[in-house]
Write a protein that holds these residues in place. Sequence first.
Motif, PDB file in Angstrom:
ATOM      1  N   ALA A  78       0.832  -1.205   0.000  1.00  0.00           N
ATOM      2  CA  ALA A  78       0.000   0.000   0.000  1.00  0.00           C
ATOM      3  C   ALA A  78       0.868   1.257   0.000  1.00  0.00           C
ATOM      4  N   LEU A  79       1.961   1.233   0.747  1.00  0.00           N
ATOM      5  CA  LEU A  79       2.871   2.383   0.764  1.00  0.00           C
ATOM      6  C   LEU A  79       3.554   2.570  -0.584  1.00  0.00           C
ATOM      7  N   ILE A  80       3.917   1.455  -1.222  1.00  0.00           N
ATOM      8  CA  ILE A  80       4.544   1.551  -2.546  1.00  0.00           C
ATOM      9  C   ILE A  80       3.590   2.197  -3.543  1.00  0.00           C
ATOM     10  N   ILE A  81       2.323   1.778  -3.540  1.00  0.00           N
ATOM     11  CA  ILE A  81       1.333   2.341  -4.458  1.00  0.00           C
ATOM     12  C   ILE A  81       1.077   3.809  -4.148  1.00  0.00           C
ATOM     13  N   ALA A  82       0.856   4.121  -2.868  1.00  0.00           N
ATOM     14  CA  ALA A  82       0.523   5.497  -2.483  1.00  0.00           C
ATOM     15  C   ALA A  82       1.679   6.446  -2.769  1.00  0.00           C
ATOM     16  N   SER A  83       2.903   6.011  -2.477  1.00  0.00           N
ATOM     17  CA  SER A  83       4.052   6.895  -2.718  1.00  0.00           C
ATOM     18  C   SER A  83       4.285   7.103  -4.211  1.00  0.00           C
ATOM     19  N   HIS A  84       3.977   6.095  -5.015  1.00  0.00           N
ATOM     20  CA  HIS A  84       4.087   6.263  -6.468  1.00  0.00           C
ATOM     21  C   HIS A  84       3.098   7.301  -6.979  1.00  0.00           C
ATOM     22  N   GLN A  85       1.907   7.317  -6.398  1.00  0.00           N
ATOM     23  CA  GLN A  85       0.864   8.225  -6.863  1.00  0.00           C
ATOM     24  C   GLN A  85       1.037   9.642  -6.323  1.00  0.00           C
ATOM     25  N   PHE A  86       1.519   9.775  -5.090  1.00  0.00           N
ATOM     26  CA  PHE A  86       1.432  11.074  -4.427  1.00  0.00           C
ATOM     27  C   PHE A  86       2.761  11.649  -3.950  1.00  0.00           C
ATOM     28  N   ALA A 256       1.340  -9.527  -6.988  1.00  0.00           N
ATOM     29  CA  ALA A 256       1.877  -8.396  -6.228  1.00  0.00           C
ATOM     30  C   ALA A 256       3.062  -7.769  -6.962  1.00  0.00           C
ATOM     31  N   GLU A 257       3.868  -8.597  -7.640  1.00  0.00           N
ATOM     32  CA  GLU A 257       5.007  -8.076  -8.402  1.00  0.00           C
ATOM     33  C   GLU A 257       4.530  -7.178  -9.536  1.00  0.00           C
ATOM     34  N   ASN A 258       3.441  -7.548 -10.183  1.00  0.00           N
ATOM     35  CA  ASN A 258       2.904  -6.692 -11.239  1.00  0.00           C
ATOM     36  C   ASN A 258       2.502  -5.330 -10.689  1.00  0.00           C
ATOM     37  N   VAL A 259       1.888  -5.330  -9.518  1.00  0.00           N
ATOM     38  CA  VAL A 259       1.509  -4.055  -8.892  1.00  0.00           C
ATOM     39  C   VAL A 259       2.755  -3.256  -8.527  1.00  0.00           C
ATOM     40  N   ALA A 260       3.759  -3.921  -7.972  1.00  0.00           N
ATOM     41  CA  ALA A 260       4.974  -3.232  -7.535  1.00  0.00           C
ATOM     42  C   ALA A 260       5.750  -2.646  -8.713  1.00  0.00           C
ATOM     43  N   THR A 261       5.860  -3.375  -9.821  1.00  0.00           N
ATOM     44  CA  THR A 261       6.576  -2.827 -10.975  1.00  0.00           C
ATOM     45  C   THR A 261       5.779  -1.712 -11.642  1.00  0.00           C
ATOM     46  N   TRP A 262       4.447  -1.816 -11.633  1.00  0.00           N
ATOM     47  CA  TRP A 262       3.625  -0.701 -12.126  1.00  0.00           C
ATOM     48  C   TRP A 262       3.868   0.544 -11.284  1.00  0.00           C
ATOM     49  N   ARG A 264       6.656   1.227  -9.957  1.00  0.00           N
ATOM     50  CA  ARG A 264       8.077   1.535 -10.133  1.00  0.00           C
ATOM     51  C   ARG A 264       8.873   1.356  -8.839  1.00  0.00           C
ATOM     52  N   ALA A 265       8.472   0.361  -8.041  1.00  0.00           N
ATOM     53  CA  ALA A 265       9.320  -0.016  -6.919  1.00  0.00           C
ATOM     54  C   ALA A 265      10.632  -0.565  -7.471  1.00  0.00           C
ATOM     55  N   TRP A 266      10.541  -1.304  -8.534  1.00  0.00           N
ATOM     56  CA  TRP A 266      11.669  -1.681  -9.382  1.00  0.00           C
ATOM     57  C   TRP A 266      11.089  -1.952 -10.755  1.00  0.00           C
ATOM     58  N   ILE A 267      11.923  -2.071 -11.767  1.00  0.00           N
ATOM     59  CA  ILE A 267      11.441  -2.374 -13.110  1.00  0.00           C
ATOM     60  C   ILE A 267      12.414  -3.342 -13.788  1.00  0.00           C
ATOM     61  N   TYR A 268      11.854  -4.120 -14.711  1.00  0.00           N
ATOM     62  CA  TYR A 268      12.672  -4.984 -15.550  1.00  0.00           C
ATOM     63  C   TYR A 268      13.095  -4.213 -16.797  1.00  0.00           C
ATOM     64  N   PRO A 269      14.176  -4.624 -17.453  1.00  0.00           N
ATOM     65  CA  PRO A 269      14.614  -3.921 -18.662  1.00  0.00           C
ATOM     66  C   PRO A 269      13.503  -3.749 -19.696  1.00  0.00           C
ATOM     67  N   SER A 270      12.609  -4.711 -19.818  1.00  0.00           N
ATOM     68  CA  SER A 270      11.514  -4.623 -20.785  1.00  0.00           C
ATOM     69  C   SER A 270      10.486  -3.562 -20.410  1.00  0.00           C
ATOM     70  N   GLN A 271      10.564  -3.047 -19.188  1.00  0.00           N
ATOM     71  CA  GLN A 271       9.617  -2.035 -18.721  1.00  0.00           C
ATOM     72  C   GLN A 271      10.227  -0.638 -18.679  1.00  0.00           C
ATOM     73  N   SER A 272      11.439  -0.486 -19.198  1.00  0.00           N
ATOM     74  CA  SER A 272      12.132   0.802 -19.092  1.00  0.00           C
ATOM     75  C   SER A 272      11.463   1.898 -19.910  1.00  0.00           C
ATOM     76  N   HIS A 273      10.735   1.541 -20.954  1.00  0.00           N
ATOM     77  CA  HIS A 273      10.064   2.547 -21.788  1.00  0.00           C
ATOM     78  C   HIS A 273       8.558   2.592 -21.534  1.00  0.00           C
ATOM     79  N   GLY A 274       8.115   1.963 -20.497  1.00  0.00           N
ATOM     80  CA  GLY A 274       6.691   1.943 -20.168  1.00  0.00           C
ATOM     81  C   GLY A 274       6.324   0.611 -19.552  1.00  0.00           C
ATOM     82  N   TRP A 275       5.366   0.653 -18.623  1.00  0.00           N
ATOM     83  CA  TRP A 275       5.042  -0.571 -17.909  1.00  0.00           C
ATOM     84  C   TRP A 275       4.357  -1.588 -18.819  1.00  0.00           C
TER      85      TRP A 275
END
Length: 311
Positions: A78-86, A256-262, A264-275
């Motif tokens: 929840a903190l990862i999502i909220a901090s990404h948004q706000f 949960a990993e899909n939510v976390a990478t969306w 941007r807690a971390w990203i895979y190389p394939s997500q560097s130009h967009g989730w």
Amino acid sequence: MTDQPKFERFDDLGHGPAPSIDVPPARRFTSVEARIDAAAHRVLDALPAHGFAGALVEFTVFGLKQAWACLFGGLLLALIIASHQFWPENALLARYDFLFLTALGIQIAMLAARLETLSEAKVILIFHVVGTIMEVFKTAAGSWIYPEESIFRIGAVPLFSGFMYAAVGSYLARISRIFDMTYTRYPPVWSTALLAVAIYVNFFSHHFTIDVRYGLFAATAMIYLRTVVHYRVFRFRHRMPLMLGFLLVALFIWFAENVATWSRAWIYPSQSHGWAPVSINKLGAWYLLMIISFVLVTLVHRPRQLDETHR
């Protein structure tokens, strides 16, 4: 301490209810959980035990217990999502540092409020160390990246990342206790420990030699195929093949990993130009990592055979 009601349990062959057995709350619950359990019984004991209403009670309690077991991981996500948004773009404190400090604060608060046992805190510490070591190696190898800056970090790895591994350990440790899990045909602990070591080594070695994950999947099946986990929800004990439980937990982590990478807690190389959704192939990696997590938990909460439940 409140009195623990009697529960029916089914025998190992599933032939119907065995004699009711008292389970001391102190064995399974913290003091706070014992009070919650007593309050729940005051509300739910009056409801029917069988039929649709009884099944609905079991299902509801199952969901509530799962949510309680996910307390640390759920708060962190929840903190990862909220901090990404706000999170303010020009904040003095980096977002990753905020996540690290708040995750640390949550752990301290859970211990102080007796929402977590000391042994569970030890599991979380072990997971933090094991996870951070792998993170340092994997980010150096380019497997994934942390795109934001931070102060609390080791190399390219922000220290909050270790708590994401710890969240898995926290869940497994808490669920083992809250659901009063026992096992039939559990393999020797030494064999599970060797499997966990082999899996952990392969996470590193496959970058330099062959990837033996399919052999590890086969080894997992050989070791755990006959193992059944027995767990109490509310009034009754249920059972499930342990390997099915592993798969369900791994699938939950993948979501949960899909939510976390969306976020941007971390990203895979394939997500560097967009989730983009995380490849389903990662489910296998999470399955193996979850095996490591489970084995580490069993070193703290030793697996109990079904006939040893109430000794």
